[in-house]
Every structure is written in structure tokens, then in C-alpha cells.
Design a protein around this motif. Structure first.
Motif, mmCIF file in Angstrom:
data_model
loop_
_atom_site.group_PDB
_atom_site.id
_atom_site.type_symbol
_atom_site.label_atom_id
_atom_site.label_comp_id
_atom_site.label_asym_id
_atom_site.label_seq_id
_atom_site.Cartn_x
_atom_site.Cartn_y
_atom_site.Cartn_z
ATOM 1 N N ALA A 43 87.244 63.050 -4.967
ATOM 2 C CA ALA A 43 87.011 61.204 -5.376
ATOM 3 C C ALA A 43 86.756 60.809 -6.532
ATOM 4 O O ALA A 43 88.014 60.167 -6.905
ATOM 5 C CB ALA A 43 85.475 60.777 -5.556
ATOM 6 N N LYS A 46 91.060 61.144 -6.818
ATOM 7 C CA LYS A 46 91.517 60.293 -6.375
ATOM 8 C C LYS A 46 91.632 58.826 -7.229
ATOM 9 O O LYS A 46 92.378 58.171 -7.215
ATOM 10 C CB LYS A 46 91.250 59.269 -4.413
ATOM 11 C CG LYS A 46 91.550 60.471 -4.097
ATOM 12 C CD LYS A 46 90.890 60.281 -2.571
ATOM 13 C CE LYS A 46 91.341 60.673 -1.289
ATOM 14 N NZ LYS A 46 90.485 60.591 -0.361
ATOM 15 N N CYS A 47 90.039 58.493 -7.691
ATOM 16 C CA CYS A 47 90.159 57.923 -8.842
ATOM 17 C C CYS A 47 91.286 57.641 -9.742
ATOM 18 O O CYS A 47 91.569 57.016 -10.179
ATOM 19 C CB CYS A 47 88.637 57.819 -9.584
ATOM 20 S SG CYS A 47 88.574 56.911 -10.322
ATOM 21 N N LEU A 54 87.661 54.229 -5.595
ATOM 22 C CA LEU A 54 86.788 55.296 -5.333
ATOM 23 C C LEU A 54 86.061 55.888 -6.901
ATOM 24 O O LEU A 54 85.360 57.443 -6.817
ATOM 25 C CB LEU A 54 87.425 56.625 -5.242
ATOM 26 C CG LEU A 54 87.771 56.672 -2.904
ATOM 27 C CD1 LEU A 54 88.431 57.198 -2.760
ATOM 28 C CD2 LEU A 54 86.310 56.262 -2.494
ATOM 29 N N GLU A 57 82.378 56.800 -7.682
ATOM 30 C CA GLU A 57 81.948 57.893 -6.558
ATOM 31 C C GLU A 57 81.915 59.202 -6.798
ATOM 32 O O GLU A 57 82.118 60.244 -6.344
ATOM 33 C CB GLU A 57 82.715 57.760 -5.414
ATOM 34 C CG GLU A 57 82.100 57.144 -4.032
ATOM 35 C CD GLU A 57 82.423 56.961 -2.544
ATOM 36 O OE1 GLU A 57 83.319 57.976 -2.613
ATOM 37 O OE2 GLU A 57 82.756 55.711 -1.625
#
Length: 298
Positions: A43, A46-47, A54, A57
Motif C-alpha cells: 500500500a 502504491k501510495c 491507498l 492504508e
């Protein structure tokens, strides 16, 4: 006799660190928090790549805890591999701190090395090596920051170490400011101008770390604070509960300072008396620095 005793001590110290290394290699485990840290790396990756959905998260831990895990994740390593390497990072830094002590004090004051070593290798630090990531790492960084501050060397090293420590926990920047001024005013540093440079570097490193912490929190929570840790279940409901929890930090049988770090605490008084009778009378910074490490690391 002195040289003989130094050789015996050196052998014992090496054997102790060999046992530390053996524990890390033979029994690597991770508790709940470190597992959650590693599980949250996809997460976070991807952030940081632009998927803002995301970011919320991403794990709730401080940046220094996440950087090594994220780097290992980006290298394509799996969950168990990352946990194992985090244990090795803990262990490598603790052993590196021992080497720093040895290089600094081996010539004249090997008893100082013994005290510093006992501070680090007793209490919760040894089990933390293989049960949770970052606690042992931060204690090693604290020790290195102490030596960088009081010894000759570029101020930028001091600043960088304080930067790393300041991003290790959400409350670390405040602790780093107290530590920097405590070292500046409380220790016997002969070179005043150099000490001022180290103080400025430590403060600037801490402020830089605080900005990183704020930016990271804004990315995850849209808040300058870590809102996960600000939940009501983590807060004291009354002054009485706050006092009770403060007392528990010292005497709780499952996490109190006196329970887990008894050996260094028992050594503080005799160590101070011994230092007064030695050539270290005018330079007791190792002793007071050790005490700082004990309190700060706890």
C-alpha cells in the motif's frame, strides 16, 4: 595484569556479541507490529507511486521504520525475507555500536566499554533484536549520536544521526531537542565552538526530521499528526490514569524500566563513584551518555 584483564574482557565482549549474532541468525521472529509494518508495504509503495487512494492504508509507523522495509519490498523480497533482514539490520547496528565503543575507549578505559555494552545488551534490547524492528536500531543510533556529539568529527555526522533518530518515532523530535541541549549543557566538552556547531547540526537535523514526519502524516492522514495514535483508545482518560501509566513505565513487571533494565540501573551509582576515582573525573560524558541511552531507549 591490566593488559591481561583487557584481553579477557575483549574475549568476553566478542563472545557476547557472537551470542547476539547467533540469536539473530537462529531465532528470527517478529511480533505483531513488525508484521503489520511489512504487510503494509504494498500500500505504501502504491501510495508513493501516485495512487492516493491507498495512502490511508499505509502503515501507521514512523518513517525510519518504514524506509528499510519499503526498500526491501521494492527489491522484490517476500514477507519472511523482509522480516529476517530487518532482524539482521537490528543486530548489525547493535554490533556496530560496540565497535564504536571499542575504538573510542579501548586504549585507556575498557571499563567504560563494559558499562556501555551492558547498557545496550541487557534489558529489552536483546529480545527486541528478533521480536520487533526499530527499538534496537534506535538505541544503536542514540549511542552513535552521543559519540558523534562529544568527539572530534564533522558536525554533519551529528546532524544526520539526529535526523534519523527524529524520524524513528512520532514523539522523537521533541526528545531529540532535549537530548541535544542536554548534551551541550550537561557534558564536559572542551572545544566550545565545535560543541556549538554540533548543537546547531543536531537541532537542524531534528527540524528536518520533524518536517519529514509532518509531510508523511499529511500524505497518510491529511493531518500534521499521526491520527492513528491519536485515537481515544490510546489516550488517558484522566490525570489518575496518566499517573498510573507513568508509574507503570518504571515498575510494571511486563514492561517497566526497573524490571527490564535492572542491571544498568544498578550499575549507575557504582559507575559514578568509580569514575570519580579515575582519570575520567573531568570527562564523565560516557557515563551520563549511557544513562541518556538507557532512559531514551526505554
Amino acid at each position: 595484569m591490566i593488559n591481561h584483564s583487557k584481553k579477557i574482557f575483549a574475549v568476553l565482549l566478542v563472545l557476547l556479541n557472537v551470542l547476539v549474532l547467533y540469536k539473530a541468525l537462529s531465532n528470527p521472529i517478529a511480533e505483531f507490529d513488525t508484521g503489520r509494518l511489512v504487510e503494509g508495504m504494498p500500500a505504501l509503495a502504491k501510495c508513493l507511486s501516485g495512487d492516493n487512494a491507498l495512502c490511508s492504508e499505509a502503515p501507521y509507523f514512523a518513517p525510519l521504520q518504514q524506509i528499510p522495509a519499503l526498500a526491501l519490498h521494492l527489491l522484490g523480497l517476500g514477507y519472511d525475507q523482509i522480516l529476517l533482514i530487518l532482524v539482521w539490520i537490528n543486530t548489525a547496528l547493535i554490533i556496530a555500536a560496540q565497535i564504536v565503543f571499542w575504538r573510542r575507549y579501548n586504549k585507556d578505559h575498557h571499563s567504560t566499554i563494559a558499562f556501555l555494552s551492558l547498557v545496550i545488551l541487557t534489558g529489552p534490547i536483546l529480545p527486541y533484536l528478533t521480536s520487533s524492528f526499530s527499538e534496537a536500531m534506535v538505541v544503536a543510533l542514540l549511542a552513535m549520536a552521543l559519540f558523534a556529539f562529544i568527539n572530534a568529527g564533522p558536525a554533519v555526522v551529528t546532524g544526520f544521526l539526529f535526523f534519523l533518530i527524529s524520524i524513528s518515532k512520532d514523539t522523537a523530535p521533541l526528545w531529540c531537542i532535549f537530548l541535544a541541549f542536554g548534551l551541550f549543557f550537561g557534558l564536559n566538552i572542551r572545544n566550545g565552538s565545535r560543541a556549538k556547531q554540533k548543537l546547531i547540526a543536531a537541532v537542524l537535523g531534528t527540524l528536518a526530521g520533524a518536517l519529514i514526519m509532518v509531510g508523511f502524516n499529511l500524505l497518510r492522514y491529511d493531518s500534521v499528526f499521526n491520527t492513528f495514535h491519536s485515537q481515544s483508545m490510546f489516550m488517558s482518560e484522566s490525570t489518575q490514569q496518566s499517573l498510573y501509566q507513568l508509574l507503570a513505565l518504571f515498575i510494571s513487571p511486563n514492561g517497566g524500566l526497573f524490571y527490564f533494565w535492572l542491571i544498568p540501573l544498578l550499575l549507575i551509582l557504582p559507575a559514578s563513584l568509580a569514575l570519580k576515582k579515575t582519570a575520567l573525573t573531568k570527562d564523565v560524558s560516557p557515563f551520563w551518555g549511557s544513562s541518556i541511552i538507557v532512559i531514551g531507549g526505554s
